[in-house]
Design a protein around this motif. Structure first.
Motif, PDB file in Angstrom:
ATOM      1  N   ALA A   1      15.290 -28.539 -15.512  1.00  0.00           N
ATOM      2  CA  ALA A   1      13.879 -28.541 -15.905  1.00  0.00           C
ATOM      3  C   ALA A   1      13.584 -27.405 -16.876  1.00  0.00           C
ATOM      4  N   GLU A   2      14.136 -26.233 -16.599  1.00  0.00           N
ATOM      5  CA  GLU A   2      13.891 -25.103 -17.502  1.00  0.00           C
ATOM      6  C   GLU A   2      14.507 -25.348 -18.870  1.00  0.00           C
ATOM      7  N   GLU A   3      15.684 -25.970 -18.892  1.00  0.00           N
ATOM      8  CA  GLU A   3      16.339 -26.257 -20.174  1.00  0.00           C
ATOM      9  C   GLU A   3      15.554 -27.288 -20.985  1.00  0.00           C
ATOM     10  N   ILE A   4      15.056 -28.317 -20.312  1.00  0.00           N
ATOM     11  CA  ILE A   4      14.357 -29.401 -21.005  1.00  0.00           C
ATOM     12  C   ILE A   4      12.937 -28.994 -21.405  1.00  0.00           C
ATOM     13  N   LEU A   5      12.240 -28.335 -20.500  1.00  0.00           N
ATOM     14  CA  LEU A   5      10.841 -27.991 -20.753  1.00  0.00           C
ATOM     15  C   LEU A   5      10.691 -26.723 -21.585  1.00  0.00           C
ATOM     16  N   GLY A   6      11.715 -25.887 -21.566  1.00  0.00           N
ATOM     17  CA  GLY A   6      11.612 -24.598 -22.226  1.00  0.00           C
ATOM     18  C   GLY A   6      11.142 -23.543 -21.243  1.00  0.00           C
ATOM     19  N   ARG A   7      11.668 -22.338 -21.379  1.00  0.00           N
ATOM     20  CA  ARG A   7      11.371 -21.288 -20.410  1.00  0.00           C
ATOM     21  C   ARG A   7       9.884 -20.958 -20.358  1.00  0.00           C
ATOM     22  N   GLU A   8       9.211 -20.958 -21.492  1.00  0.00           N
ATOM     23  CA  GLU A   8       7.794 -20.556 -21.516  1.00  0.00           C
ATOM     24  C   GLU A   8       6.945 -21.482 -20.675  1.00  0.00           C
TER      25      GLU A   8
END
Length: 271
Positions: free
Chosen positions: A24-31
């Motif tokens: 999820a963090e990789e796909i959505l982006g850390r921000e």
């Protein structure tokens, strides 16, 4: 989905295996990811099968007891309240890493199919019938599940010894005793006797040139529970230096028939 998510929203997955928070963090982006509450629910609330694709499922069981994990950890009380309101009694399982390592589908499905199908993969002859997935489970299969789970517990214990909150239970203690509060004394007895698991057939398909049944290596029990289940266990095991011969045997067998290479020389370093 990313375009429709807003800060403060909650994103849930069930069951929680596969390193969902990492993906999820990789796909959505850390921000964006760090503005959300992401949580996992174990086990899946429903035992069901598709009756008409995209329209109707047949629900056989609605579970009443759950364990959840979330990021950020500070949202745990909120997540427990939500899950309790939706599904029933809910407790914390620890960290989200515990969710990724929890002994659910990846303990059950690959071991069951390996035990059933390793003979078929040597002969190529169709099976005369499609057995019941749980009622026809053998004691040998349950013993293999136990071996895989014991390896997983060793991985978790190694993590805990380094100060990482990643404890996991045995599947018998979690499913039979916590979720179902079943009186069975063994894992084999639980799976073959619990009403929630009655009537489900193995993920086989009819043989094209003869009567009988052959494996469907495109079924989710392979395409999900190997790369996003056993391989996640194995990858963490490699990181902490725990040997996993039972996991290795199942993954090596499955990857040959899936056209994949996850393991190479007993390490999760395939292409």
């Amino acid at each position: 989905m990313r375009d429709y998510l807003r800060p403060g929203q909650r994103l849930a997955i069930t069951p929680g295996q596969g390193g969902f928070d990492w993906m999820a963090e990789e796909i959505l982006g850390r921000e964006l990811f760090r503005t959300l509450t992401v949580y996992a629910i174990m086990p899946m609330p429903f035992n069901c099968r598709i009756q008409e694709f995209g329209k109707v499922v047949q629900v056989q069981e609605l579970k009443r007891r759950y364990r959840v994990g979330c990021v950020p950890a500070s949202a745990l009380d909120d997540v427990l309240a939500i899950n309790t309101a939706m599904f029933g009694h809910s407790e914390s399982c620890g960290s989200f890493l515990s969710c990724s390592l929890y002994p659910i589908n990846a303990i059950i499905h690959p071991a069951r199919l390996f035990s059933l199908l390793r003979g078929w993969t040597k002969t190529g002859q169709p099976l005369p019938e499609n057995p019941l997935f749980y009622e026809d489970m053998t004691a040998e299969c349950a013993a293999l599940m136990d071996r895989v789970n014991q390896e997983l517990i060793e991985v978790a214990n190694r993590l805990v010894s380094t100060g990482i909150n990643a404890g996991v239970p045995h599947i018998f203690d979690f499913l039979a005793k916590f979720v179902y509060q079943d009186a069975s004394r063994t894992l084999h007895g639980f799976f073959t006797g619990n009403a929630a698991y009655k009537g489900f057939r193995c993920p086989l398909k009819t043989a094209s040139a003869a009567n009988g049944w052959i494996p469907d290596f495109q079924n989710r029990y392979f395409t999900e529970d190997i790369p996003m289940g056993l391989c996640v266990y194995k990858g963490v095991a490699d990181l902490v230096g725990v040997e996993t011969p039972a996991m290795d045997e199942i993954i090596a067998w499955a990857q040959r028939h899936m056209g994949k290479e996850y393991l190479r020389d007993s390490r999760l370093s395939g292409s």
